[in-house]
Design a protein around this motif. Structure first.
Motif, PDB file in Angstrom:
ATOM      1  N   LEU A 100     -18.270  32.207   7.188  1.00  0.00           N
ATOM      2  CA  LEU A 100     -17.864  32.037   5.950  1.00  0.00           C
ATOM      3  C   LEU A 100     -16.639  31.050   5.953  1.00  0.00           C
ATOM      4  CD1 LEU A 100     -17.798  35.479   4.943  1.00  0.00           C
ATOM      5  CD2 LEU A 100     -18.817  33.761   3.744  1.00  0.00           C
ATOM      6  N   ARG A 101     -15.489  31.204   6.632  1.00  0.00           N
ATOM      7  CA  ARG A 101     -14.350  30.207   6.917  1.00  0.00           C
ATOM      8  C   ARG A 101     -14.419  28.783   7.332  1.00  0.00           C
ATOM      9  NH1 ARG A 101     -11.440  27.052  10.688  1.00  0.00           N
ATOM     10  NH2 ARG A 101      -9.012  26.513   9.691  1.00  0.00           N
ATOM     11  N   LEU A 102     -15.747  28.560   8.039  1.00  0.00           N
ATOM     12  CA  LEU A 102     -16.107  27.346   7.564  1.00  0.00           C
ATOM     13  C   LEU A 102     -16.850  25.972   6.328  1.00  0.00           C
ATOM     14  CD1 LEU A 102     -16.318  24.947  10.236  1.00  0.00           C
ATOM     15  CD2 LEU A 102     -18.538  25.908  10.611  1.00  0.00           C
ATOM     16  N   ILE A 103     -17.504  27.646   6.002  1.00  0.00           N
ATOM     17  CA  ILE A 103     -18.433  26.994   4.160  1.00  0.00           C
ATOM     18  C   ILE A 103     -16.460  26.798   3.857  1.00  0.00           C
ATOM     19  CG2 ILE A 103     -19.278  27.844   2.932  1.00  0.00           C
ATOM     20  CD1 ILE A 103     -21.345  29.596   4.053  1.00  0.00           C
ATOM     21  N   ILE A 104     -15.840  27.335   3.605  1.00  0.00           N
ATOM     22  CA  ILE A 104     -14.886  27.437   3.057  1.00  0.00           C
ATOM     23  C   ILE A 104     -13.800  25.778   2.823  1.00  0.00           C
ATOM     24  CG2 ILE A 104     -12.586  28.089   2.467  1.00  0.00           C
ATOM     25  CD1 ILE A 104     -13.824  31.070   2.400  1.00  0.00           C
ATOM     26  N   VAL A 105     -14.121  25.673   4.428  1.00  0.00           N
ATOM     27  CA  VAL A 105     -12.598  24.566   5.160  1.00  0.00           C
ATOM     28  C   VAL A 105     -13.731  23.025   4.768  1.00  0.00           C
ATOM     29  CG1 VAL A 105     -12.266  23.751   7.261  1.00  0.00           C
ATOM     30  CG2 VAL A 105     -11.359  25.734   6.415  1.00  0.00           C
ATOM     31  N   ASN A 106     -15.249  23.547   5.075  1.00  0.00           N
ATOM     32  CA  ASN A 106     -16.368  22.018   5.366  1.00  0.00           C
ATOM     33  C   ASN A 106     -17.461  22.563   4.649  1.00  0.00           C
ATOM     34  OD1 ASN A 106     -17.153  19.783   6.550  1.00  0.00           O
ATOM     35  ND2 ASN A 106     -17.845  20.887   8.609  1.00  0.00           N
ATOM     36  N   HIS A 107     -17.301  21.929   4.101  1.00  0.00           N
ATOM     37  CA  HIS A 107     -18.046  22.396   2.202  1.00  0.00           C
ATOM     38  C   HIS A 107     -18.104  20.447   1.614  1.00  0.00           C
ATOM     39  CE1 HIS A 107     -14.052  22.647   0.580  1.00  0.00           C
ATOM     40  NE2 HIS A 107     -14.521  21.369  -0.294  1.00  0.00           N
ATOM     41  N   GLU A 108     -18.273  19.661   2.220  1.00  0.00           N
ATOM     42  CA  GLU A 108     -18.659  18.311   2.006  1.00  0.00           C
ATOM     43  C   GLU A 108     -19.507  18.504   2.542  1.00  0.00           C
ATOM     44  OE1 GLU A 108     -15.858  18.175   4.129  1.00  0.00           O
ATOM     45  OE2 GLU A 108     -14.426  18.253   3.186  1.00  0.00           O
TER      46      GLU A 108
END
Length: 139
Positions: A100-108
């Motif tokens: 979830l953190r990865l989706i929030i941070v890396n959403h390009e």
């Protein structure tokens, strides 16, 4: 005869030494995580109090990091409470939170986001299987 008794005790001694090393390392890790948790809490509180320069993604990222640290501290506590055993479901919880953190941070990239969401779905299915199998064991 005495040599065989000493050889039989050797695995027990090695296991005890490794358990002490592991417990010491986990306590050190818990201390580091607590310090990081305090730092994240301070950062989040400053973001909330100073709303003029807050970027919503930064707040969300910090909040998820807070839950990651909190989850890992909980995992360490659970290790000691459950008799030196890490339940699998806690690792899955940590994995879901990390994704979830990865989706929030890396959403390009939308492809990456879909892949990350697929990974979360797989972990949720695995969690359901683990919880269901534990439920079957208790019947």
């Amino acid at each position: 005869m005495e040599e065989s008794l000493e050889l039989e005790k050797l695995p027990r001694i090695i296991t005890d030494v490794l358990k002490i090393v592991l417990c010491t390392a986990l306590i050190a890790l818990a201390i580091v995580l607590i310090i990081a948790l305090v730092k994240i809490t301070y950062t989040l509180s400053m973001m909330v109090l100073n709303t003029s320069s807050v970027v919503p993604y930064d707040v969300a990222e910090q909040a998820v990091m807070f839950f990651l640290y909190f989850g890992f501290i909980g995992l360490i506590v659970q290790y000691f409470k459950s008799g030196y055993h890490f339940p699998l479901r806690y690792f899955i919880y940590a994995g879901i939170t990390a994704m979830l953190r990865l989706i929030i941070v890396n959403h390009e990239s939308s492809v990456d986001t879909i892949l990350f969401a697929g990974a979360i779905l797989i972990m949720v299915i695995a969690l359901c299987l683990v919880l269901y199998s534990n439920k079957l064991k208790n019947i």
